[in-house]
Scaffold this active site. Structure first.
Site, PDB file in Angstrom:
ATOM      1  N   SER B 125       0.812  -1.216   0.000  1.00 42.39           N
ATOM      2  CA  SER B 125       0.000   0.000   0.000  1.00 42.39           C
ATOM      3  C   SER B 125       0.849   1.271   0.000  1.00 42.39           C
ATOM      4  O   SER B 125       0.337   2.349  -0.258  1.00 42.39           O
ATOM      5  CB  SER B 125      -0.954  -0.005   1.199  1.00 42.39           C
ATOM      6  OG  SER B 125      -0.276   0.297   2.381  1.00 42.39           O
ATOM      7  N   LYS B 162       0.756   3.901   7.358  1.00 43.63           N
ATOM      8  CA  LYS B 162       0.155   4.775   6.348  1.00 43.63           C
ATOM      9  C   LYS B 162       0.771   6.166   6.415  1.00 43.63           C
ATOM     10  O   LYS B 162       1.504   6.480   7.341  1.00 43.63           O
ATOM     11  CB  LYS B 162      -1.364   4.901   6.615  1.00 43.63           C
ATOM     12  CG  LYS B 162      -2.180   3.644   6.301  1.00 43.63           C
ATOM     13  CD  LYS B 162      -2.413   3.477   4.809  1.00 43.63           C
ATOM     14  CE  LYS B 162      -3.265   2.237   4.512  1.00 43.63           C
ATOM     15  NZ  LYS B 162      -2.524   0.978   4.793  1.00 43.63           N
TER      16      LYS B 162
END
Lengths: 206, 206
Positions: B125, B162
């Site tokens: 990601s 993230k």
DNA sequence: TTCCATGCTGTTAATTTAATCAGCGTCCGG
DNA sequence: CCGGACGCTGATTAAATTAACAGCATGGAA
């Protein structure tokens, strides 16, 4: 740390060497023997001078009570870690002293068989391989490369980092970024594989 | 290395501690004092046992002539380096002993202010930020994050990595890969910033 | 010149340290 | 019950080590 005289520097170097070789500091007698003094007192005096100048700390009434000061320890670390190569001066071997920006201690176990130096990557040509501008490439010195490995190559005195691909006799250096074209050295051109990448380190700029 | 008895382990631990704290090995008397022996001979006997089992080497006729064997030194390194966190068991704090796969010594100077642990990244990601599956993220424990930093966040007991973005009161966790959607925790959801990334390490799989 | 730092020799006393001997008690397996 | 490993006390001795004192020589700064 004050400037040391030649002789004091030699004593300090010997202490470091002894620590490294035997895991414990030397006695006055051992210092005297190594430096060729016939009197242990010569060592004692040098130790006092080194302590006064902040290079070492002496622990009173303890045999081998010598410890490197924080500064002297730092220096040991910078003398033994992996060298970081920033720019490579034209024509110089990669590991030439002039190319070394700093030294960093890194755990050998992380980077497979063996690592020799760190090379700062310039440009985005390996972006899609997750190697960005400014990253440190962990490199092992070896002239042998396998297909698909990231290699440090020298072509006509220019050092580049690319992905290695050989088909029969034909060698190509691929980029990992559509903006860059593969390099196909003319047959007979001076292509030398200087090493292969065994790791990547990025610090800051995340 | 043969298995050590409890007492022998305590002696070995003290030697390591003394080496760490003072930069030189302890004498028999110092060991005896630390372990509560009234006789230095108790230390002597333990040292012989430790040497026989391969934990240390004794240098005859030298004061403080104790050195850790290669194996014992390795163990010291694994006890003091940055812990590598592989999987995080549900509900456990990140640095729980059960989550630690190994420990690696890394030069502090590389990773800015301070690094606390290594976290193995799972998934793609953050691919476009040059952080790939299997990379080791160097993390600093802190609850404070700035816009754009890569953070380790815990949402309802799930730990993810993230890019952090705050607009006023609204916090979003962005991916760096068009295949993944940003995460917007419902207001009041249990979002905890566990730390911020200060580096990335990739080894093998280049 | 005198003073001071550096760099050594040589000697000695005091202290630290290693190394050994003789014992004592506990626990465990045979 | 015996033998052996472990864990320790206490004392002794020889050797290693620190730490100090008295000197000598050199070279540079005041």
């Amino acid at each position: 740390m004050e400037i040391l005289t030649d002789r004091q520097q030699q004593v300090l170097d010997f202490i470091r060497h002894h620590l490294d070789a035997h895991g414990l500091p030397p006695t006055r007698a051992e210092i005297a023997r190594a430096l060729g003094f016939s009197s242990g007192n010569a060592a004692e005096v040098h130790l006092r001078a080194l302590e006064r100048k902040g290079a070492i700390e002496l622990i009173a009434h303890a045999s081998r009570g010598i410890r490197l000061s924080a500064m002297a320890q730092e220096f040991t670390a910078t003398a033994t870690g992996l060298p970081l190569i920033g720019r490579i001066a034209a024509g110089s071997p990669i590991l030439a002293e002039q190319n070394i920006e700093a030294r960093y201690q890194l755990d050998e176990r992380l980077f497979g068989p063996h690592a020799d130096y760190l090379l700062r990557v310039q440009g985005q040509s390996l972006r899609d391989a997750g190697i960005l501008d400014g990253d440190l490439l962990v490199v092992r010195c070896t002239p042998e490369a396998c297909n698909g490995q990231i290699v440090v190559a020298r072509i006509d005195d220019e050092v580049t980092v690319k992905r290695f691909e050989r088909t029969g006799e034909r060698v190509r250096l691929l980029s990992a970024n559509p903006d860059f074209a593969p390099i196909e050295p003319a047959t007979g051109a001076a292509l030398v594989i200087e090493g292969v990448a065994v790791g990547v380190i990025r610090c800051g700029r995340l």
